[in-house]
Design an enzyme around this catalytic site. Structure first.
Site, PDB file in Angstrom:
ATOM      1  CB  ALA A  68      -0.821  -0.126   1.215  1.00 51.78           C
ATOM      2  N   GLY A 109       0.307  -4.923   0.941  1.00 54.23           N
ATOM      3  CA  GLY A 109      -0.832  -4.957   0.061  1.00 54.23           C
ATOM      4  C   GLY A 109      -0.577  -5.792  -1.737  1.00 54.23           C
ATOM      5  CD  GLU A 120      -2.113  -7.406   3.247  1.00 58.32           C
ATOM      6  OE1 GLU A 120      -1.775  -6.203   2.573  1.00 58.32           O
ATOM      7  OE2 GLU A 120      -2.842  -7.458   3.803  1.00 58.32           O
ATOM      8  CD  GLU A 178       1.836  -5.424   5.659  1.00 57.10           C
ATOM      9  OE1 GLU A 178       2.708  -6.442   5.938  1.00 57.10           O
ATOM     10  OE2 GLU A 178       1.173  -5.952   5.054  1.00 57.10           O
TER      11      GLU A 178
HETATM   12  N1  CAA Z   1       4.891   2.968  -0.655  1.00 59.42           N
HETATM   13  C1  CAA Z   1       4.995   4.492  -1.449  1.00 59.42           C
HETATM   14  N2  CAA Z   1       6.436   4.587  -1.578  1.00 59.42           N
HETATM   15  C2  CAA Z   1       7.439   3.437  -2.224  1.00 59.42           C
HETATM   16  C3  CAA Z   1       6.711   2.329  -1.198  1.00 59.42           C
HETATM   17  C4  CAA Z   1       5.474   2.175  -0.620  1.00 59.42           C
HETATM   18  N3  CAA Z   1       4.658   0.449   0.196  1.00 59.42           N
HETATM   19  N4  CAA Z   1       7.184   1.382  -1.740  1.00 59.42           N
HETATM   20  C5  CAA Z   1       8.629   2.401  -2.581  1.00 59.42           C
HETATM   21  N5  CAA Z   1       8.210   2.948  -2.659  1.00 59.42           N
HETATM   22  C6  CAA Z   1       9.058   4.164  -3.016  1.00 59.42           C
HETATM   23  C7  CAA Z   1      10.185   4.902  -2.413  1.00 59.42           C
HETATM   24  O1  CAA Z   1       9.732   5.775  -1.432  1.00 59.42           O
HETATM   25  C8  CAA Z   1      11.218   5.249  -3.508  1.00 59.42           C
HETATM   26  O2  CAA Z   1       9.890   6.513  -3.590  1.00 59.42           O
HETATM   27  P1  CAA Z   1      11.615   8.045  -3.884  1.00 59.42           P
HETATM   28  O3  CAA Z   1      12.247   7.294  -4.921  1.00 59.42           O
HETATM   29  O4  CAA Z   1      10.436   9.096  -3.687  1.00 59.42           O
HETATM   30  O5  CAA Z   1      11.947   8.414  -2.260  1.00 59.42           O
HETATM   31  C9  CAA Z   1      10.696   4.413  -4.746  1.00 59.42           C
HETATM   32  O6  CAA Z   1       9.603   3.438  -4.310  1.00 59.42           O
HETATM   33  C10 CAA Z   1      11.755   3.353  -4.522  1.00 59.42           C
HETATM   34  O7  CAA Z   1      11.900   2.900  -3.370  1.00 59.42           O
HETATM   35  P2  CAA Z   1      13.474   2.195  -2.478  1.00 59.42           P
HETATM   36  O8  CAA Z   1      14.354   3.703  -2.864  1.00 59.42           O
HETATM   37  O9  CAA Z   1      12.997   2.619  -0.885  1.00 59.42           O
HETATM   38  O10 CAA Z   1      13.777   1.421  -3.314  1.00 59.42           O
HETATM   39  P3  CAA Z   1      15.248   0.223  -2.775  1.00 59.42           P
HETATM   40  O11 CAA Z   1      15.171  -0.491  -3.956  1.00 59.42           O
HETATM   41  O12 CAA Z   1      15.868   0.320  -2.136  1.00 59.42           O
HETATM   42  O13 CAA Z   1      14.045  -0.743  -1.481  1.00 59.42           O
HETATM   43  C11 CAA Z   1      12.256  -1.671  -1.289  1.00 59.42           C
HETATM   44  C12 CAA Z   1      12.391  -1.318  -2.643  1.00 59.42           C
HETATM   45  C13 CAA Z   1      12.644  -3.403   0.118  1.00 59.42           C
HETATM   46  C14 CAA Z   1      10.949  -2.747  -1.668  1.00 59.42           C
HETATM   47  C15 CAA Z   1      11.833  -0.693  -0.436  1.00 59.42           C
HETATM   48  O14 CAA Z   1      11.266   0.654  -1.142  1.00 59.42           O
HETATM   49  C16 CAA Z   1      10.725  -1.055   0.780  1.00 59.42           C
HETATM   50  O15 CAA Z   1      11.242  -1.097   2.022  1.00 59.42           O
HETATM   51  N6  CAA Z   1       9.078  -0.629   0.429  1.00 59.42           N
HETATM   52  C17 CAA Z   1       8.144  -0.331   1.179  1.00 59.42           C
HETATM   53  C18 CAA Z   1       7.700  -1.810   1.810  1.00 59.42           C
HETATM   54  C19 CAA Z   1       6.660  -2.024   2.530  1.00 59.42           C
HETATM   55  O16 CAA Z   1       7.336  -1.825   4.133  1.00 59.42           O
HETATM   56  N7  CAA Z   1       5.220  -2.401   2.224  1.00 59.42           N
HETATM   57  C20 CAA Z   1       4.424  -2.478   3.050  1.00 59.42           C
HETATM   58  C21 CAA Z   1       3.525  -1.039   3.154  1.00 59.42           C
HETATM   59  S1  CAA Z   1       1.994  -0.974   4.414  1.00 59.42           S
HETATM   60  C22 CAA Z   1       0.869  -2.258   3.416  1.00 59.42           C
HETATM   61  O17 CAA Z   1       0.489  -2.563   2.462  1.00 59.42           O
HETATM   62  C23 CAA Z   1      -0.612  -2.383   4.220  1.00 59.42           C
HETATM   63  C24 CAA Z   1      -1.922  -3.299   3.758  1.00 59.42           C
HETATM   64  O18 CAA Z   1      -1.494  -4.324   4.379  1.00 59.42           O
HETATM   65  C25 CAA Z   1      -2.697  -2.827   2.964  1.00 59.42           C
END
Ligand code: CAA
Length: 258
Positions: free
Chosen positions: A66, A109, A112, A132
Site C-alpha cells: 500500500a 498489500g 495481498e 508491515e
Molecule cells: N509506498 C510508497 N512509496 C514506496 C513504497 C510504498 N509501499 N515502496 C517504495 N516506495 C517508493 C520509495 O519511497 C521510493 O520513492 P522515492 O524515489 O521518491 O524516494 C521509490 O519507491 C523506490 O523505493 P526505494 O528507494 O526504497 O527502493 P529500494 O530498492 O532501496 O528498496 C524496498 C525497495 C525494499 C521494496 C523498499 O522500497 C521498501 O521497503 N518499501 C516499503 C515496503 C513496505 O513496507 N510495504 C508495506 C506497505 S503497508 C501495506 O501494504 C499495508 C497493507 O497491508 C494494506
C-alpha cells in the site's frame, strides 16, 4: 485514450492484461490505482471476448505494498471512513480466472493483491513478504488470513511478526506460487497459461474457480455441498453435452459458454 492513469490494459488473444504502472513508486498501491484496477478487472470480466485476466507489475516490482506516503497521516476514524482496502474484496467477485505474474518485490498489500488472484506465476527474482511490522502495523488486506492458509502457521508467523521474506523458490516450495519462470519469460508464460485456461469451457472454469475458492472460505461440508450442486448444474449446459460427446467421438470439443 485510456481512461486510466496508474494502470495499463491490453488484450492478448482471449486474455486481458493489466499492468500496474507506478514504476517510480515500485507500483505502490494508492487509492487511485486500487480503484482503476478494480474497474479494469470488472470491464474484462464483463467482456465476452475475454476468458482470463493476467495482472502484473514490472520486472523490478509487482507492488511494494500500500502507498505508505498516502496513508501515513491517517487516523483510525479517517482511514475507517475511506475504507480504502474494501475494494480489494471486489476481486473475489470476478468470475474469470485472474493470474498474477509477479517479478521483483511483492510486499505488503502487493502480496495481498497477488494472493487475492487465483494463481501466481513468479519470475526467478520474485520476493514475497509482509513487512508491515517494520511500520508498526500488521497486514490489512487479507495477509494474515490468505498467507496462513497458503503457507501454514509456522511460516506465516515468521513473515508477519519478523519480516521474513520468501524467495521465488521458497514460495514454490511452500505452495504460494504455481510456477517459476526466468525473468525474461515470466509474463509471456503467464499469458500463455491464461490463454490455455481461456480456451476451456467457460462455465466449467467459472464454477471450478468458485468451488476451489470456496474451500478457503467455508467448512468442508458446505464446500462439498456447493461443489456438488455446481457439478450437477453444469449438466444443464450445452458445453457439458458437447464435452462428453466429443470425448466419446474422439474429437476436440467446441466450447460455446452456454
Ligand atoms: N509506498 C510508497 N512509496 C514506496 C513504497 C510504498 N509501499 N515502496 C517504495 N516506495 C517508493 C520509495 O519511497 C521510493 O520513492 P522515492 O524515489 O521518491 O524516494 C521509490 O519507491 C523506490 O523505493 P526505494 O528507494 O526504497 O527502493 P529500494 O530498492 O532501496 O528498496 C524496498 C525497495 C525494499 C521494496 C523498499 O522500497 C521498501 O521497503 N518499501 C516499503 C515496503 C513496505 O513496507 N510495504 C508495506 C506497505 S503497508 C501495506 O501494504 C499495508 C497493507 O497491508 C494494506
Amino acid at each position: 485514450m485510456s481512461p486510466y492513469t496508474t494502470i495499463l490494459t491490453e488484450t492478448h488473444g482471449r486474455t486481458g492484461l493489466i499492468r500496474l504502472n507506478r514504476p517510480k513508486a515500485l507500483n505502490a498501491l494508492n487509492n487511485t490505482l486500487i480503484k482503476e484496477l478494480m474497474d479494469a478487472l470488472a470491464a474484462f470480466d464483463a467482456d465476452p471476448a475475454i476468458g482470463a485476466v493476467v495482472l502484473t507489475g514490472d520486472e523490478r516490482a509487482f507492488a511494494a505494498g500500500a502507498d505508505i506516503k498516502e496513508m501515513m497521516d491517517e487516523t483510525p476514524v479517517s482511514i475507517l471512513r475511506k475504507d480504502h482496502i474494501a475494494p480489494f474484496d471486489r476481486i473475489m467477485q470476478i468470475k474469470k480466472p485472474v493470474i498474477a505474474a509477479v517479478s521483483g518485490w511483492c510486499l505488503g498489500g502487493g502480496n495481498e493483491l497477488a494472493m487475492s488472484c487465483d494463481m501466481i506465476v513468479a519470475s526467478e527474482s520474485a520476493k514475497f513478504g509482509q513487512p508491515e511490522i517494520n511500520l508498526g502495523v500488521i497486514p490489512g488486506a487479507g495477509g494474515t488470513q490468505r498467507l496462513t492458509r497458503a503457507v501454514g502457521k509456522a511460516l506465516a508467523m515468521e513473515m508477519v511478526l519478523n519480516n521474513r521474506t520468501l524467495s521465488a523458490q521458497e514460495a514454490l516450495q511452500f505452495g504460494l506460487v504455481n510456477r517459476i519462470v526466468p525473468v525474461e519469460r515470466y509474463l509471456e508464460e503467464a499469458l500463455a497459461f491464461a490463454n490455455e485456461i481461456a480456451a476451456r469451457a467457460p462455465l466449467a472454469v467459472q464454477f471450478g474457480k468458485e468451488a476451489v475458492n470456496h474451500a478457503f472460505e467455508s467448512f468442508l461440508a458446505d464446500g462439498l455441498k456447493d461443489e456438488r450442486r455446481a457439478f450437477y448444474y453444469l449438466f444443464a449446459s450445452e458445453d457439458q453435452k458437447e464435452g462428453m460427446r466429443a470425448f466419446a467421438e474422439k474429437r476436440q470439443a467446441e466450447w460455446k459458454g452456454e
